[in-house]
Design a protein around this motif. Structure first.
Motif, mmCIF file in Angstrom:
data_model
loop_
_atom_site.group_PDB
_atom_site.id
_atom_site.type_symbol
_atom_site.label_atom_id
_atom_site.label_comp_id
_atom_site.label_asym_id
_atom_site.label_seq_id
_atom_site.Cartn_x
_atom_site.Cartn_y
_atom_site.Cartn_z
ATOM 1 N N ARG A 197 0.926 -1.102 0.057
ATOM 2 C CA ARG A 197 0.011 -0.022 0.104
ATOM 3 C C ARG A 197 0.818 1.455 -0.031
ATOM 4 N N ILE A 198 0.436 2.326 -0.753
ATOM 5 C CA ILE A 198 1.402 3.327 -1.159
ATOM 6 C C ILE A 198 0.758 4.585 0.103
ATOM 7 N N ARG A 199 -0.485 4.920 -0.061
ATOM 8 C CA ARG A 199 -1.318 5.910 0.611
ATOM 9 C C ARG A 199 -2.716 5.801 0.767
ATOM 10 N N ASP A 200 -3.516 6.349 1.578
ATOM 11 C CA ASP A 200 -4.814 6.650 1.210
ATOM 12 C C ASP A 200 -5.418 7.363 0.022
ATOM 13 N N GLU A 201 -6.613 7.194 -0.307
ATOM 14 C CA GLU A 201 -7.443 7.901 -1.304
ATOM 15 C C GLU A 201 -7.285 9.441 -0.724
ATOM 16 N N LYS A 202 -7.276 10.443 -1.636
ATOM 17 C CA LYS A 202 -7.372 11.582 -0.997
ATOM 18 C C LYS A 202 -8.197 12.439 -2.161
ATOM 19 N N LYS A 203 -8.760 13.571 -1.651
ATOM 20 C CA LYS A 203 -9.283 14.627 -2.676
ATOM 21 C C LYS A 203 -8.472 15.679 -2.586
ATOM 22 N N PHE A 204 -7.931 15.992 -3.848
ATOM 23 C CA PHE A 204 -6.879 16.899 -4.242
ATOM 24 C C PHE A 204 -7.805 18.040 -4.796
ATOM 25 N N LEU A 213 -3.759 16.302 -8.286
ATOM 26 C CA LEU A 213 -4.065 14.811 -8.403
ATOM 27 C C LEU A 213 -2.848 14.059 -9.518
ATOM 28 N N LYS A 214 -2.758 14.816 -10.629
ATOM 29 C CA LYS A 214 -1.625 14.378 -11.482
ATOM 30 C C LYS A 214 -0.197 14.177 -10.840
ATOM 31 N N MET A 215 0.289 15.298 -10.263
ATOM 32 C CA MET A 215 1.233 15.373 -9.476
ATOM 33 C C MET A 215 1.719 14.336 -8.428
ATOM 34 N N ALA A 216 0.450 14.092 -7.649
ATOM 35 C CA ALA A 216 0.350 12.770 -6.721
ATOM 36 C C ALA A 216 0.793 11.709 -7.278
ATOM 37 N N MET A 217 0.246 11.406 -8.440
ATOM 38 C CA MET A 217 0.189 10.140 -9.292
ATOM 39 C C MET A 217 1.857 10.006 -9.613
ATOM 40 N N GLN A 218 2.422 11.028 -10.194
ATOM 41 C CA GLN A 218 3.540 11.032 -10.559
ATOM 42 C C GLN A 218 4.552 10.373 -9.297
ATOM 43 N N GLN A 219 4.356 11.051 -8.201
ATOM 44 C CA GLN A 219 4.777 10.695 -6.980
ATOM 45 C C GLN A 219 4.662 9.176 -6.590
ATOM 46 N N ASP A 220 3.507 8.772 -7.074
ATOM 47 C CA ASP A 220 3.154 7.434 -6.613
ATOM 48 C C ASP A 220 3.950 6.442 -7.501
ATOM 49 N N GLU A 221 3.939 6.909 -8.819
ATOM 50 C CA GLU A 221 4.978 6.226 -9.698
ATOM 51 C C GLU A 221 6.258 5.802 -9.210
ATOM 52 N N ASN A 222 6.720 7.017 -8.972
ATOM 53 C CA ASN A 222 8.199 7.039 -8.691
ATOM 54 C C ASN A 222 8.457 6.245 -7.340
ATOM 55 N N PHE A 223 7.599 6.139 -6.519
ATOM 56 C CA PHE A 223 7.719 5.383 -5.334
ATOM 57 C C PHE A 223 7.491 3.817 -5.658
ATOM 58 N N SER A 224 6.577 3.514 -6.665
ATOM 59 C CA SER A 224 6.213 2.250 -6.978
ATOM 60 C C SER A 224 7.434 1.681 -7.647
ATOM 61 N N ARG A 225 8.152 2.542 -8.425
ATOM 62 C CA ARG A 225 9.295 1.867 -9.390
ATOM 63 C C ARG A 225 10.385 1.671 -8.556
ATOM 64 N N GLU A 226 10.461 2.523 -7.533
ATOM 65 C CA GLU A 226 11.632 2.470 -6.679
ATOM 66 C C GLU A 226 11.582 1.015 -5.853
ATOM 67 N N TYR A 227 10.263 0.654 -5.304
ATOM 68 C CA TYR A 227 9.814 -0.385 -4.618
ATOM 69 C C TYR A 227 10.154 -1.682 -5.682
ATOM 70 N N ILE A 228 9.552 -1.572 -6.668
ATOM 71 C CA ILE A 228 9.621 -2.803 -7.767
ATOM 72 C C ILE A 228 11.142 -2.993 -7.882
#
Length: 310
Positions: A278-285, A291-306
């Motif tokens: 799990r990365i984070r809670d769902e959030k209303k931006f 939202l797009k900026m948060a998704m980019q951060q999620d992707e960066n975190f995900s790729r590092e973890y993978i």
């Protein structure tokens, strides 16, 4: 593993050793019991059999539409296929079946249909009409019908119950890591990819919208997760959002996955997605850009973890 959709079709030429239960999750506690079953069958030249029931008895007797299970029946079959079990009998649970007396159940199901010689069962197992018979009664029926009864220890049964409870609690809390430890494999969601509002494309994050037909399947807590799936013989990683898409005023829960570095047309395909972290809670931006900026951060975190687990 041979699979039977009811006990009537079971091939009972070879006598069997049987255990009975729901085995929802087929987690590490269940697998210990299944190993015991398989070992007993091998040592005594018997067929190992799990007798389970579907739908879940509470769905039939209590019309419990709120019951949530860790696995769909197909997922349960898939996991059991890897355990070394000889036979899985999924008998339809109906009101008529629930009215069988304990004696009728033992004679018709265990003796006649499954050709049982040995039963491995928990100390707290209940059976027969109104669940009014127990393991002592089963042992008595065994003497009459030439089969033996072996009790699974209280500690093992309690561990199974604790594991199931902890897995459900962990999933509802969004703690996929803990759930996966208890399961002994990655929790999965299985369904068909259907068309959504295609909002992900406008954010440069096209998503596959997963529809799960089984309304009894437990869905983890809303939020963003790292996931993987086998698609066209390729392991594809991505990130999944479970939630209502509050930033764009979504009105109902969806399960949407953006797969990294993948360009498959997934519409109308049935796929299975494993949940890793799990990365984070769902959030209303405040804005779509946020939202797009948060998704980019999620992707960066995900790729590092993978990269860290490959």
């Amino acid at each position: 593993m041979k699979r039977y959709t009811d006990a009537d079709t079971y091939d009972n030429k070879i006598p069997s050793v049987v255990t009975i239960g729901t085995f929802d999750g087929v987690h590490i506690g269940h697998k210990k019991i299944i190993e015991q079953l398989v070992e007993a069958a091998m040592q005594n030249n018997l067929e190992s059999v799990i007798l389970t029931f579907f739908p879940h008895p509470r769905m039939v007797l209590q019309k419990d539409t709120n019951i949530k299970l860790i696995n769909t029946i197909d997922e349960r079959i898939q996991i059991l296929e890897k355990t070394g079990l000889d036979n899985l009998v999924i008998h339809p649970f109906t009101k008529a079946f629930s009215r069988l007396s304990a004696g009728e159940y033992v004679e018709k199901m265990l003796v006649e249909k499954l050709n049982v010689r040995h039963v491995i069962i928990g100390y707290d197992h209940r059976f027969g009409r109104n669940r009014n018979s127990n393991i002592i009664d089963l042992a008595s029926y065994g003497i009459q019908n030439d089969f033996t009864v072996e009790e699974i220890s209280k500690q093992d049964i309690d561990n199974v119950a604790v594991s199931s409870t902890k897995i459900r609690e962990a999933l509802l809390d969004g703690d996929i890591t803990k759930a996966n430890v208890y399961l002994g494999y990655n929790f999965m969601l299985t369904g068909k990819i259907v068309r959504g509002k295609e909002l992900g494309r406008t954010l440069e994050y096209p998503t596959a919208n997963l529809h799960i037909k089984e309304n009894y399947k437990l869905i983890p807590k809303k939020g963003v997760y790292i996931v993987k799936s086998e698609i066209e013989n390729k392991t594809c990683y991505g990130m999944m959002n479970i939630g209502n898409n509050p930033t764009v005023n979504g009105t109902h829960q969806t399960i949407e996955t953006h797969f990294f570095d993948a360009s498959f047309n997934l519409y109308d395909r049935k796929i299975q997605i494993e949940m890793l972290k799990r990365i984070r809670d769902e959030k209303k931006f405040d804005s779509v850009e946020d939202l797009k900026m948060a998704m980019q951060q999620d992707e960066n975190f995900s790729r590092e973890y993978i990269n860290s687990i490959l």
